[in-house]
Design a protein around this motif. Structure first.
Motif, PDB file in Angstrom:
ATOM      1  N   ASP A 157      49.769  44.623  13.875  1.00 25.48           N
ATOM      2  CA  ASP A 157      49.619  44.088  15.217  1.00 25.48           C
ATOM      3  C   ASP A 157      50.445  42.811  15.321  1.00 25.48           C
ATOM      4  OD1 ASP A 157      47.732  46.056  15.923  1.00 25.48           O
ATOM      5  OD2 ASP A 157      46.138  44.905  14.968  1.00 25.48           O
ATOM      6  N   LEU A 158      51.300  42.739  16.329  1.00 29.19           N
ATOM      7  CA  LEU A 158      52.130  41.556  16.519  1.00 29.19           C
ATOM      8  C   LEU A 158      51.359  40.457  17.228  1.00 29.19           C
ATOM      9  CD1 LEU A 158      54.904  40.203  16.355  1.00 29.19           C
ATOM     10  CD2 LEU A 158      55.505  41.331  18.515  1.00 29.19           C
ATOM     11  N   PHE A 159      50.482  40.847  18.146  1.00 26.82           N
ATOM     12  CA  PHE A 159      49.772  39.875  18.970  1.00 26.82           C
ATOM     13  C   PHE A 159      48.259  39.914  18.736  1.00 26.82           C
ATOM     14  CE2 PHE A 159      53.535  41.098  21.586  1.00 26.82           C
ATOM     15  CZ  PHE A 159      54.197  39.885  21.498  1.00 26.82           C
ATOM     16  N   PHE A 160      47.641  38.782  18.959  1.00 25.25           N
ATOM     17  CA  PHE A 160      46.187  38.650  18.937  1.00 25.25           C
ATOM     18  C   PHE A 160      45.534  39.727  19.805  1.00 25.25           C
ATOM     19  CE2 PHE A 160      42.681  36.966  21.504  1.00 25.25           C
ATOM     20  CZ  PHE A 160      41.776  36.519  20.560  1.00 25.25           C
ATOM     21  N   GLU A 161      46.070  39.921  20.995  1.00 27.38           N
ATOM     22  CA  GLU A 161      45.483  40.883  21.936  1.00 27.38           C
ATOM     23  C   GLU A 161      45.627  42.330  21.476  1.00 27.38           C
ATOM     24  OE1 GLU A 161      46.131  37.143  24.237  1.00 27.38           O
ATOM     25  OE2 GLU A 161      47.324  38.307  22.812  1.00 27.38           O
ATOM     26  N   GLU A 162      46.655  42.621  20.668  1.00 29.66           N
ATOM     27  CA  GLU A 162      46.796  43.977  20.140  1.00 29.66           C
ATOM     28  C   GLU A 162      45.668  44.297  19.164  1.00 29.66           C
ATOM     29  OE1 GLU A 162      51.445  45.263  20.196  1.00 29.66           O
ATOM     30  OE2 GLU A 162      50.855  43.826  18.658  1.00 29.66           O
ATOM     31  N   THR A 163      45.310  43.315  18.345  1.00 33.74           N
ATOM     32  CA  THR A 163      44.196  43.515  17.421  1.00 33.74           C
ATOM     33  C   THR A 163      42.902  43.739  18.187  1.00 33.74           C
ATOM     34  OG1 THR A 163      45.258  42.093  15.774  1.00 33.74           O
ATOM     35  CG2 THR A 163      42.910  42.515  15.495  1.00 33.74           C
ATOM     36  N   MET A 164      42.668  42.910  19.188  1.00 34.63           N
ATOM     37  CA  MET A 164      41.442  43.050  19.972  1.00 34.63           C
ATOM     38  C   MET A 164      41.422  44.384  20.714  1.00 34.63           C
ATOM     39  SD  MET A 164      39.742  40.411  22.722  1.00 34.63           S
ATOM     40  CE  MET A 164      39.474  39.127  21.503  1.00 34.63           C
TER      41      MET A 164
ATOM     42  N   ALA B 247      49.902  32.307  31.058  1.00 31.97           N
ATOM     43  CA  ALA B 247      50.254  31.166  30.211  1.00 31.97           C
ATOM     44  C   ALA B 247      49.139  30.124  30.177  1.00 31.97           C
ATOM     45  CB  ALA B 247      51.560  30.533  30.692  1.00 31.97           C
ATOM     46  N   ASP B 248      48.536  29.850  31.319  1.00 27.12           N
ATOM     47  CA  ASP B 248      47.460  28.854  31.364  1.00 27.12           C
ATOM     48  C   ASP B 248      46.245  29.321  30.570  1.00 27.12           C
ATOM     49  OD1 ASP B 248      48.944  27.110  32.912  1.00 27.12           O
ATOM     50  OD2 ASP B 248      48.179  27.898  34.802  1.00 27.12           O
ATOM     51  N   TYR B 249      45.929  30.596  30.706  1.00 29.02           N
ATOM     52  CA  TYR B 249      44.787  31.125  29.961  1.00 29.02           C
ATOM     53  C   TYR B 249      45.087  31.150  28.468  1.00 29.02           C
ATOM     54  CZ  TYR B 249      40.827  34.019  28.675  1.00 29.02           C
ATOM     55  OH  TYR B 249      39.675  34.486  28.094  1.00 29.02           O
ATOM     56  N   ARG B 250      46.333  31.374  28.101  1.00 27.96           N
ATOM     57  CA  ARG B 250      46.717  31.337  26.686  1.00 27.96           C
ATOM     58  C   ARG B 250      46.432  29.960  26.094  1.00 27.96           C
ATOM     59  NH1 ARG B 250      51.805  32.665  27.023  1.00 27.96           N
ATOM     60  NH2 ARG B 250      52.631  30.555  26.993  1.00 27.96           N
TER      61      ARG B 250
ATOM     62  N   GLY C 242      47.532  35.560  25.997  1.00 25.30           N
ATOM     63  CA  GLY C 242      46.684  34.982  27.023  1.00 25.30           C
ATOM     64  C   GLY C 242      46.270  36.018  28.055  1.00 25.30           C
ATOM     65  N   ILE C 243      45.362  36.898  27.669  1.00 25.81           N
ATOM     66  CA  ILE C 243      44.884  37.960  28.571  1.00 25.81           C
ATOM     67  C   ILE C 243      43.376  37.847  28.689  1.00 25.81           C
ATOM     68  CG2 ILE C 243      44.750  40.452  28.994  1.00 25.81           C
ATOM     69  CD1 ILE C 243      47.263  40.743  27.261  1.00 25.81           C
ATOM     70  N   ARG C 244      42.872  37.815  29.893  1.00 22.92           N
ATOM     71  CA  ARG C 244      41.434  37.686  30.104  1.00 22.92           C
ATOM     72  C   ARG C 244      40.706  38.947  29.636  1.00 22.92           C
ATOM     73  NH1 ARG C 244      40.509  33.167  33.225  1.00 22.92           N
ATOM     74  NH2 ARG C 244      42.410  32.304  34.166  1.00 22.92           N
ATOM     75  N   LEU C 245      39.521  38.741  29.074  1.00 22.67           N
ATOM     76  CA  LEU C 245      38.776  39.843  28.475  1.00 22.67           C
ATOM     77  C   LEU C 245      38.503  41.012  29.424  1.00 22.67           C
ATOM     78  CD1 LEU C 245      36.189  38.124  26.105  1.00 22.67           C
ATOM     79  CD2 LEU C 245      38.139  39.539  25.481  1.00 22.67           C
ATOM     80  N   PRO C 246      38.105  40.780  30.671  1.00 20.95           N
ATOM     81  CA  PRO C 246      37.863  41.933  31.553  1.00 20.95           C
ATOM     82  C   PRO C 246      39.088  42.818  31.718  1.00 20.95           C
ATOM     83  CG  PRO C 246      36.878  39.962  32.492  1.00 20.95           C
ATOM     84  CD  PRO C 246      37.709  39.512  31.331  1.00 20.95           C
ATOM     85  N   LEU C 247      40.272  42.210  31.791  1.00 19.67           N
ATOM     86  CA  LEU C 247      41.504  42.992  31.917  1.00 19.67           C
ATOM     87  C   LEU C 247      41.772  43.796  30.644  1.00 19.67           C
ATOM     88  CD1 LEU C 247      43.922  40.467  33.661  1.00 19.67           C
ATOM     89  CD2 LEU C 247      42.819  42.464  34.683  1.00 19.67           C
ATOM     90  N   LEU C 248      41.527  43.155  29.509  1.00 20.17           N
ATOM     91  CA  LEU C 248      41.777  43.833  28.234  1.00 20.17           C
ATOM     92  C   LEU C 248      40.782  44.981  28.036  1.00 20.17           C
ATOM     93  CD1 LEU C 248      43.927  43.359  26.078  1.00 20.17           C
ATOM     94  CD2 LEU C 248      42.243  42.045  24.776  1.00 20.17           C
ATOM     95  N   ARG C 249      39.536  44.758  28.407  1.00 24.72           N
ATOM     96  CA  ARG C 249      38.536  45.825  28.298  1.00 24.72           C
ATOM     97  C   ARG C 249      38.895  47.005  29.215  1.00 24.72           C
ATOM     98  NH1 ARG C 249      34.423  44.177  25.191  1.00 24.72           N
ATOM     99  NH2 ARG C 249      33.811  41.975  25.232  1.00 24.72           N
ATOM    100  N   LYS C 250      39.319  46.688  30.416  1.00 24.66           N
ATOM    101  CA  LYS C 250      39.695  47.737  31.363  1.00 24.66           C
ATOM    102  C   LYS C 250      40.853  48.562  30.825  1.00 24.66           C
ATOM    103  CE  LYS C 250      41.055  48.445  36.194  1.00 24.66           C
ATOM    104  NZ  LYS C 250      41.373  47.768  37.490  1.00 24.66           N
TER     105      LYS C 250
END
Length: 259
Positions: A62-69, A15-18, A35-43
């Motif tokens: 895509d429902l979420f920003f992170e799904e698109t990324m 939540a804070d990172y979001r 709100g997901i940090r890039l290293p976690l998403l890349r992994k």
């Protein structure tokens, strides 16, 4: 598969990172963020690329920003065939609505470096599309994967220091240096995120090919904002020495006097 992925994304959310990430991206282009940090998403993208990742890319929305990324990052890890990658990029590029997805995904498209001629051909319609984020995608792919391409695939590194004498020296040849400068030889009315990408690209050229880039700064038909932003980015770098930074400041002063 999509629900399984969403469950995993929820688990990685912060939540804070979001709140922090949302403050950096205009609301009109970010959609709903977890709100997901890039290293976690890349992994996670790398993990998914080892499985049936093509099924995930069949999802229409895509429902979420992170799904698109995540969708874009999977391409960088999963594709081994350049034509397949470019085909998926045709679908992906219209989904790019902000600088964060653009830049984070483009940096991972390393397969393009093995097929520069085909990739260059593919990028041309996007570079001249007149649309903000398709144009930025093209510029950032060039920045990440073409600037340092030398003859016969040799990599040309950044300079560790740029001094005044470097502005006169002959440099290693790059088959893409002049074509890149031709792309930059125009005004960029598409918007702020294209202008800053063009400025960033020119700044990266400066610390790699300083003699040619300093001439380009004085000769290119850039709009005032892009030119000023490029000089600003170069002067903020630690690579140019004080004398070079002072010289670049004079270029800006001369530019103002001519307006």
């Amino acid at each position: 598969m999509r629900e399984k992925i969403r469950t995993r994304l929820y688990e990685m959310s912060d939540a804070d990172y979001r709140k922090f990430s949302a403050s950096l991206i205009p609301a009109s282009g970010r959609g709903t963020m977890l709100g997901i940090r890039l290293p976690l998403l890349r992994k996670y993208a790398k993990e998914l690329s080892c499985g049936d990742w093509r099924e995930e890319l069949k999802e229409p929305e895509d429902l979420f920003f992170e799904e698109t990324m995540l969708r874009g990052m999977i391409l960088g890890y999963g594709c081994r065939d350049i034509e397949e990658l470019l085909s998926y990029l045709e679908d992906f590029i219209p989904r790019v609505k902000n600088w964060s997805v653009c830049d984070s995904v483009c940096s991972g498209l390393k397969l393009t470096e093995k097929y520069p001629e085909r990739t260059w051909e593919f990028l041309q319609p996007y570079l001249y599309s007149g649309e903000e984020f398709p144009t930025r995608v093209g510029l950032i792919i060039i920045l990440d994967h073409f600037v340092k391409l030398g003859e016969k695939g040799k990599k040309i590194p950044r300079k560790r220091v740029v001094a005044m004498e470097d502005l006169q020296r002959k440099e290693e040849k790059s088959p893409y240096l002049e074509p890149i400068l031709n792309i930059l030889n125009r005004e960029f009315p598409e918007g702020y995120y294209v202008q800053t990408a063009a400025a960033w690209l020119l700044a990266e050229l400066f610390v790699t090919y300083p003699a040619r880039a300093v001439r380009a700064l004085q000769e290119l038909k850039l709009d005032v904002f892009t030119r000023k932003k490029a000089v600003q980015k170069i002067r903020e770098s630690r690579i140019p020495d004080r004398e070079v930074k002072a010289f670049l400041k004079e270029i800006l002063t001369d530019d103002k006097n001519q307006q």
